[in-house]
Design a protein around this motif. Structure first.
Motif, PDB file in Angstrom:
ATOM      1  N   LEU A 139      30.279  80.895   5.330  1.00  0.00           N
ATOM      2  CA  LEU A 139      30.746  81.425   6.613  1.00  0.00           C
ATOM      3  C   LEU A 139      31.506  80.368   7.400  1.00  0.00           C
ATOM      4  O   LEU A 139      31.586  80.429   8.619  1.00  0.00           O
ATOM      5  CB  LEU A 139      29.541  81.910   7.443  1.00  0.00           C
ATOM      6  N   THR A 140      32.083  79.424   6.689  1.00  0.00           N
ATOM      7  CA  THR A 140      32.702  78.288   7.369  1.00  0.00           C
ATOM      8  C   THR A 140      34.067  78.618   7.969  1.00  0.00           C
ATOM      9  O   THR A 140      34.569  77.850   8.797  1.00  0.00           O
ATOM     10  CB  THR A 140      32.862  77.108   6.394  1.00  0.00           C
ATOM     11  N   CYS A 141      34.667  79.739   7.589  1.00  0.00           N
ATOM     12  CA  CYS A 141      36.006  80.082   8.108  1.00  0.00           C
ATOM     13  C   CYS A 141      36.026  81.514   8.641  1.00  0.00           C
ATOM     14  O   CYS A 141      36.752  82.374   8.118  1.00  0.00           O
ATOM     15  CB  CYS A 141      37.062  79.917   7.020  1.00  0.00           C
ATOM     16  N   PRO A 142      35.252  81.817   9.679  1.00  0.00           N
ATOM     17  CA  PRO A 142      35.165  83.209  10.150  1.00  0.00           C
ATOM     18  C   PRO A 142      36.471  83.737  10.738  1.00  0.00           C
ATOM     19  O   PRO A 142      36.649  84.950  10.824  1.00  0.00           O
ATOM     20  CB  PRO A 142      34.062  83.158  11.205  1.00  0.00           C
ATOM     21  N   HIS A 143      37.403  82.849  11.111  1.00  0.00           N
ATOM     22  CA  HIS A 143      38.675  83.339  11.651  1.00  0.00           C
ATOM     23  C   HIS A 143      39.476  84.093  10.595  1.00  0.00           C
ATOM     24  O   HIS A 143      40.326  84.915  10.931  1.00  0.00           O
ATOM     25  CB  HIS A 143      39.495  82.165  12.202  1.00  0.00           C
ATOM     26  N   THR A 144      39.188  83.871   9.318  1.00  0.00           N
ATOM     27  CA  THR A 144      39.916  84.561   8.253  1.00  0.00           C
ATOM     28  C   THR A 144      39.431  85.988   8.051  1.00  0.00           C
ATOM     29  O   THR A 144      40.031  86.739   7.274  1.00  0.00           O
ATOM     30  CB  THR A 144      39.787  83.793   6.927  1.00  0.00           C
ATOM     31  N   TRP A 145      38.351  86.367   8.720  1.00  0.00           N
ATOM     32  CA  TRP A 145      37.831  87.727   8.575  1.00  0.00           C
ATOM     33  C   TRP A 145      38.684  88.758   9.319  1.00  0.00           C
ATOM     34  O   TRP A 145      38.474  89.959   9.161  1.00  0.00           O
ATOM     35  CB  TRP A 145      36.401  87.805   9.119  1.00  0.00           C
ATOM     36  N   TYR A 146      39.620  88.294  10.133  1.00  0.00           N
ATOM     37  CA  TYR A 146      40.344  89.203  11.036  1.00  0.00           C
ATOM     38  C   TYR A 146      41.854  89.099  10.797  1.00  0.00           C
ATOM     39  O   TYR A 146      42.579  88.456  11.565  1.00  0.00           O
ATOM     40  CB  TYR A 146      40.004  88.868  12.491  1.00  0.00           C
ATOM     41  N   PRO A 147      42.353  89.715   9.752  1.00  0.00           N
ATOM     42  CA  PRO A 147      43.782  89.580   9.405  1.00  0.00           C
ATOM     43  C   PRO A 147      44.719  90.136  10.472  1.00  0.00           C
ATOM     44  O   PRO A 147      45.817  89.599  10.651  1.00  0.00           O
ATOM     45  CB  PRO A 147      43.895  90.363   8.090  1.00  0.00           C
ATOM     46  N   ASN A 148      44.313  91.202  11.190  1.00  0.00           N
ATOM     47  CA  ASN A 148      45.189  91.758  12.229  1.00  0.00           C
ATOM     48  C   ASN A 148      45.445  90.750  13.335  1.00  0.00           C
ATOM     49  O   ASN A 148      46.577  90.585  13.806  1.00  0.00           O
ATOM     50  CB  ASN A 148      44.580  93.040  12.817  1.00  0.00           C
ATOM     51  N   ALA A 149      44.393  90.090  13.773  1.00  0.00           N
ATOM     52  CA  ALA A 149      44.546  89.090  14.833  1.00  0.00           C
ATOM     53  C   ALA A 149      45.358  87.889  14.355  1.00  0.00           C
ATOM     54  O   ALA A 149      46.132  87.307  15.118  1.00  0.00           O
ATOM     55  CB  ALA A 149      43.179  88.635  15.332  1.00  0.00           C
ATOM     56  N   ARG A 150      45.197  87.522  13.070  1.00  0.00           N
ATOM     57  CA  ARG A 150      45.909  86.353  12.552  1.00  0.00           C
ATOM     58  C   ARG A 150      47.410  86.611  12.391  1.00  0.00           C
ATOM     59  O   ARG A 150      48.191  85.669  12.299  1.00  0.00           O
ATOM     60  CB  ARG A 150      45.305  85.919  11.211  1.00  0.00           C
ATOM     61  N   LYS A 151      47.802  87.886  12.348  1.00  0.00           N
ATOM     62  CA  LYS A 151      49.228  88.203  12.247  1.00  0.00           C
ATOM     63  C   LYS A 151      49.948  87.957  13.568  1.00  0.00           C
ATOM     64  O   LYS A 151      51.178  87.852  13.599  1.00  0.00           O
ATOM     65  CB  LYS A 151      49.416  89.659  11.829  1.00  0.00           C
ATOM     66  N   LYS A 152      49.188  87.906  14.655  1.00  0.00           N
ATOM     67  CA  LYS A 152      49.787  87.732  15.981  1.00  0.00           C
ATOM     68  C   LYS A 152      49.773  86.264  16.406  1.00  0.00           C
ATOM     69  O   LYS A 152      48.857  85.514  16.058  1.00  0.00           O
ATOM     70  CB  LYS A 152      49.013  88.559  17.023  1.00  0.00           C
ATOM     71  N   ASN A 153      50.765  85.911  17.164  1.00  0.00           N
ATOM     72  CA  ASN A 153      50.740  84.609  17.831  1.00  0.00           C
ATOM     73  C   ASN A 153      50.215  84.864  19.244  1.00  0.00           C
ATOM     74  O   ASN A 153      50.981  85.038  20.195  1.00  0.00           O
ATOM     75  CB  ASN A 153      52.136  83.994  17.869  1.00  0.00           C
ATOM     76  N   ARG A 154      48.915  84.918  19.365  1.00  0.00           N
ATOM     77  CA  ARG A 154      48.309  85.341  20.624  1.00  0.00           C
ATOM     78  C   ARG A 154      48.470  84.273  21.708  1.00  0.00           C
ATOM     79  O   ARG A 154      48.347  83.082  21.450  1.00  0.00           O
ATOM     80  CB  ARG A 154      46.818  85.638  20.423  1.00  0.00           C
ATOM     81  N   LYS A 155      48.710  84.747  22.911  1.00  0.00           N
ATOM     82  CA  LYS A 155      48.659  83.869  24.082  1.00  0.00           C
ATOM     83  C   LYS A 155      47.272  84.048  24.706  1.00  0.00           C
ATOM     84  O   LYS A 155      46.936  85.137  25.169  1.00  0.00           O
ATOM     85  CB  LYS A 155      49.764  84.231  25.070  1.00  0.00           C
ATOM     86  N   VAL A 156      46.494  82.993  24.701  1.00  0.00           N
ATOM     87  CA  VAL A 156      45.111  83.050  25.171  1.00  0.00           C
ATOM     88  C   VAL A 156      45.015  82.342  26.517  1.00  0.00           C
ATOM     89  O   VAL A 156      45.375  81.165  26.643  1.00  0.00           O
ATOM     90  CB  VAL A 156      44.141  82.402  24.153  1.00  0.00           C
ATOM     91  N   PHE A 157      44.543  83.076  27.517  1.00  0.00           N
ATOM     92  CA  PHE A 157      44.377  82.522  28.862  1.00  0.00           C
ATOM     93  C   PHE A 157      42.886  82.418  29.164  1.00  0.00           C
ATOM     94  O   PHE A 157      42.160  83.428  29.148  1.00  0.00           O
ATOM     95  CB  PHE A 157      45.060  83.422  29.896  1.00  0.00           C
ATOM     96  N   LEU A 158      42.432  81.218  29.425  1.00  0.00           N
ATOM     97  CA  LEU A 158      41.037  80.980  29.806  1.00  0.00           C
ATOM     98  C   LEU A 158      40.948  80.944  31.326  1.00  0.00           C
ATOM     99  O   LEU A 158      41.470  80.027  31.970  1.00  0.00           O
ATOM    100  CB  LEU A 158      40.552  79.660  29.219  1.00  0.00           C
ATOM    101  N   HIS A 159      40.321  81.956  31.922  1.00  0.00           N
ATOM    102  CA  HIS A 159      40.105  82.002  33.369  1.00  0.00           C
ATOM    103  C   HIS A 159      38.689  81.498  33.624  1.00  0.00           C
ATOM    104  O   HIS A 159      37.713  82.206  33.337  1.00  0.00           O
ATOM    105  CB  HIS A 159      40.251  83.432  33.892  1.00  0.00           C
ATOM    106  N   VAL A 160      38.558  80.307  34.153  1.00  0.00           N
ATOM    107  CA  VAL A 160      37.232  79.714  34.282  1.00  0.00           C
ATOM    108  C   VAL A 160      36.960  79.304  35.719  1.00  0.00           C
ATOM    109  O   VAL A 160      37.846  78.863  36.451  1.00  0.00           O
ATOM    110  CB  VAL A 160      37.052  78.506  33.340  1.00  0.00           C
ATOM    111  N   GLY A 161      35.710  79.461  36.107  1.00  0.00           N
ATOM    112  CA  GLY A 161      35.296  79.099  37.456  1.00  0.00           C
ATOM    113  C   GLY A 161      33.913  79.650  37.730  1.00  0.00           C
ATOM    114  O   GLY A 161      33.340  80.375  36.917  1.00  0.00           O
TER     115      GLY A 161
END
Length: 571
Positions: free
Chosen positions: A62-84
Motif C-alpha cells: 500500500l506504499t503508493c495509494p495515489h496510483t489507485w485513482y487514475p481519474n484524479a491523476r489525469k488532471k493537473n489539479r490546483k489544490v488550495f489549502l484554506h487553513v486557520g
C-alpha cells in the motif's frame, strides 16, 4: 422497551466466538462499486485479470495509494489549502468558489454539514443534490453535490471540490475517507479547509501527484479570550453560555444543576442524539426568543453546528476515549473553545474558562500552542483489494482475511492503517453466515455500533434474515406503533439505540434496495424516535419551560405521531 421493539434477541453479537467458519461461497468482484465508498484500483485489477499469477503479486503493498485513482491523476489539479482557526472564514471562502463553479462537490465530516451546504447552495439558486449514507435528495438539473466524505465519488469529474476539516485525515477511525478524498477526487480545483497542522503532511503526500498546491492562511474574525478565573458558582451562569462535558450522565447532571437555580433552561447536544434532534436543540438555543438560553454539550459541538455561544465553560479537560481516560489534546481544546464568539452573532467576543481552577493552566497553554503537526494519513483496504487478496486464501472467512492482510500490509512512512476494531467485530459475526465476501464487507462498513447491545442485535438479525431469505422486512424485528416517550434516562438510552437500528436499516436499504424494501417505514419510525427523544428533553430532561407561548408554532407531538402511524403502520 427494547425487548418489545426488537422481537428476536437470540444471538449476542458481543459474545460471538471468533473461531471462524470457512466459507466456500463463490466470490464476485464488481468493477464499478454501487456503494460509492470504495477506491478504484484499476491498474492492479488489470494486472491480476491479465493472467498474472496472483501468488506473485503483492496485494499488501500500500506504499503508493495515489496510483489507485487514475481519474484524479489525469488532471493537473490546483489544490488550495484554506487553513486557520475556528471562526476564521476559511470554509466560507471555499464555498463561495464552489457556488460560482459550473459543477462541484462538497465533502464534509458530518451529515449536518452536508445538509447545511446543500441548503445554502439551493437557496442561492445553485441546484445541489444531498447524498449521505442515510439519504439521497436529488434536485432537478443539479451539477453540484453536498455529501458526507465517505460518499465522495472518485469516478466523476468536477470543476471544483471542497474537503472540509481535512485535518481529519489523521483520525484513527475515519482518516482513510479523507485520504481517499484528498488523493482521489478528480477536480480542476480542490479546496481543502482545516487546521494548519495538516499542511506539511498534505504537501508531502501531493508531491507525487503533480498537483499545484497553494496555502491560504486565515486569522480568526472575532477575538477569543481565555478568562483568568473559573466559573465558580452555578449562579454565575449567564445567557449564551455553553458548558462542555463528555458523558450523557454529566450532561444531564449539569442541566439539572443549572435549571435548579430557576434562571435558565438548557438545550443539550451530544453525539448519540439523532442528528435531527441535535439540529433542533441547537436551533432552539440560537433563537433569542426562546427560553432555552444555555447549552450543555459534549465535544459534538466541535464541528457541524452554527451556535451563538458567548462563553465556553469546560466542566473538565479529561475524557474517556473508548480506551482510557486522558487529557484533551491541544487540537480538541482549541476546536471546542473556538466555538465561542461566532462571527456575526450578538456576541462579538468569545470567552472560555473552566469550572475548576486547576484546569485553567492546561486550557491557557493549549490555546497558546499550535496544534501538533500531523505526521501520517489513514488508509484502509478497499473491497476490490480484499477480494483479490481473498483469492489467495479461498477457504478463509473475512475476519481471517482482513486480520492477515493487516498484519502483512506494507506502508510508507506517511500512512497508517485505520483502526479496524469495529469492522473486525462485525466480521466475526457475519463470517458465521452463508454470505459472499461482498455482502460481508457491506455489513462490516455499515454504521453499526457494536458496543451498543441493541444496535449490534439489529445488525445480527438483519444479516441473518438476509442470508436466509434475501429479504429483510422491518416488521420481523420491529413493531411499529409501540414507540413511546421515555420517562427515565435508561429508557432514553434504549430509544437512542433503537434509532441506531432504524438508521442502519435505512442505510442498508439504499445499498440493497430489493432486499431491504421498508425504507419509508424505517425512515418514518426514525423520525418518530427523534420527536420522542426531543419530547423527553422537554418533559423529563430538566424543568419545564415557564411559558409555552413561544413554542406553540410547532405541531403537537401526538398529532405528528398519529399522522406517521396512519401513513406507514399498515403498509
Amino acid at each position: 422497551m427494547a425487548s418489545i421493539l426488537l422481537r428476536q434477541r437470540r444471538v449476542s453479537a458481543l459474545g460471538v466466538s471468533r473461531i471462524l467458519q470457512d466459507n466456500g461461497d463463490s466470490l464476485r468482484l464488481q468493477m464499478e462499486s454501487k456503494f460509492g465508498t470504495f477506491s478504484s484500483i484499476g491498474v492492479m485489477i488489470r494486472k491480476y485479470s491479465s493472467g498474472r499469477d496472483p501468488a506473485k503479486f503483492d496485494f499488501t503493498d500500500l506504499t503508493c495509494p495515489h496510483t489507485w485513482y487514475p481519474n484524479a491523476r489525469k488532471k493537473n489539479r490546483k489544490v488550495f489549502l484554506h487553513v486557520g482557526p475556528t471562526n476564521s472564514g476559511k470554509t466560507y471562502h471555499a464555498l463561495k468558489r464552489l457556488q460560482s463553479s459550473a459543477s462541484g462537490i462538497y465533502c464534509g465530516p458530518l451529515r449536518l454539514l452536508a445538509w447545511e451546504v446543500s441548503k445554502r447552495l439551493n437557496k442561492a439558486k445553485v441546484p445541489c443534490d444531498l447524498i449521505t449514507g442515510q439519504e439521497k435528495v436529488e434536485v432537478e438539473g443539479a451539477k453540484h453535490k453536498a455529501v458526507t466524505v465517505e460518499m465522495a465519488d472518485v469516478n466523476a469529474d468536477y470543476h471544483c471540490a471542497i474537503v472540509d476539516e481535512i485535518q481529519m485525515l489523521g483520525c484513527k477511525t475515519r482518516g482513510f475517507s479523507f485520504t481517499r478524498a484528498l488523493l482521489g477526487i478528480a477536480a480542476d480545483e480542490l479546496h481543502l479547509c482545516g487546521d494548519a497542522a495538516a499542511v506539511p503532511l498534505i504537501q508531502e503526500l501531493l508531491q507525487v501527484t503533480g498537483d499545484d498546491v497553494q496555502v491560504q492562511t486565515y486569522e480568526r474574525l472575532s477575538p477569543l479570550v481565555p478568562l483568568e478565573v473559573p466559573l465558580g458558582s452555578f449562579s454565575n451562569i449567564r445567557t449564551g453560555d455553553c458548558l462542555v462535558t463528555f458523558s450523557r450522565k454529566g450532561i444531564y447532571g449539569l442541566k439539572k444543576k443549572i435549571e435548579h437555580g430557576g434562571k435558565h433552561l438548557c438545550s443539550v447536544v451530544y453525539g448519540s442524539l439523532p442528528p435531527e434532534t441535535r439540529t433542533r436543540q441547537a436551533t432552539r438555543f440560537n433563537d433569542e426568543s426562546s427560553e432555552f438560553d444555555v447549552l450543555v454539550a459534549s465535544d459534538a459541538i466541535g464541528m457541524g453546528l452554527n451556535l451563538n455561544i458567548s462563553r465556553i465553560i469546560f466542566s473538565t479537560l479529561r475524557k474517556f476515549d473508548g480506551f482510557e481516560r486522558r487529557d484533551l489534546t491541544v487540537s480538541e481544546i482549541k476546536q471546542i473553545a473556538g466555538r465561542a464568539g461566532r462571527y456575526g452573532s450578538k456576541f462579538p467576543e468569545g470567552q472560555v474558562t473552566c469550572l475548576d481552577a486547576d484546569d485553567l493552566p492546561l486550557l491557557h497553554s493549549s490555546l497558546k500552542s499550535p496544534s501538533p503537526i500531523l505526521e501520517q494519513a489513514g488508509l484502509f483496504p478497499s473491497f476490490d483489494l480484499m477480494f483479490m487478496y481473498s483469492r489467495l486464501q479461498p477457504k478463509k472467512g473475512l475476519y481471517q482475511i482482513l486480520e492477515h492482510f493487516l498484519e502483512n500490509a506494507k506502508l510508507s512512512e506517511n500512512y497508517f492503517i485505520s483502526n479496524c476494531e469495529e469492522l473486525l467485530k462485525v466480521a466475526s459475526v457475519v463470517d458465521q453466515l452463508p454470505l459472499g465476501l461482498q455482502d460481508k464487507y457491506l455489513f462490516c462498513i455499515s454504521p453499526v455500533d457494536m458496543d451498543d447491545e441493541i444496535s449490534s442485535q439489529g445488525l445480527v438479525q438483519f444479516a441473518e434474515n438476509y442470508s436466509k431469505k434475501g429479504l429483510v422486512r422491518l416488521r420481523e424485528i420491529f413493531t411499529p406503533g409501540t414507540l413511546q416517550v421515555p420517562k427515565t434516562h435508561p429508557a432514553l438510552k434504549e430509544l437512542e439505540s433503537i434509532h441506531k437500528v432504524l438508521e442502519l436499516y435505512v442505510w442498508l436499504s439504499f445499498r440493497l434496495e430489493e432486499s431491504f424494501p421498508d425504507h419509508e417505514l424505517a425512515s418514518s419510525q426514525k423520525a418518530i424516535c427523534s420527536m420522542l427523544i426531543e419530547e423527553f428533553l422537554e418533559r423529563f430532561g430538566g424543568q419545564r419551560p415557564r411559558s409555552r407561548k413561544k413554542l406553540t408554532s410547532r405541531p403537537s407531538l401526538d398529532s405528528l405521531i398519529a399522522k406517521r402511524k396512519r401513513e406507514y403502520l399498515y403498509d
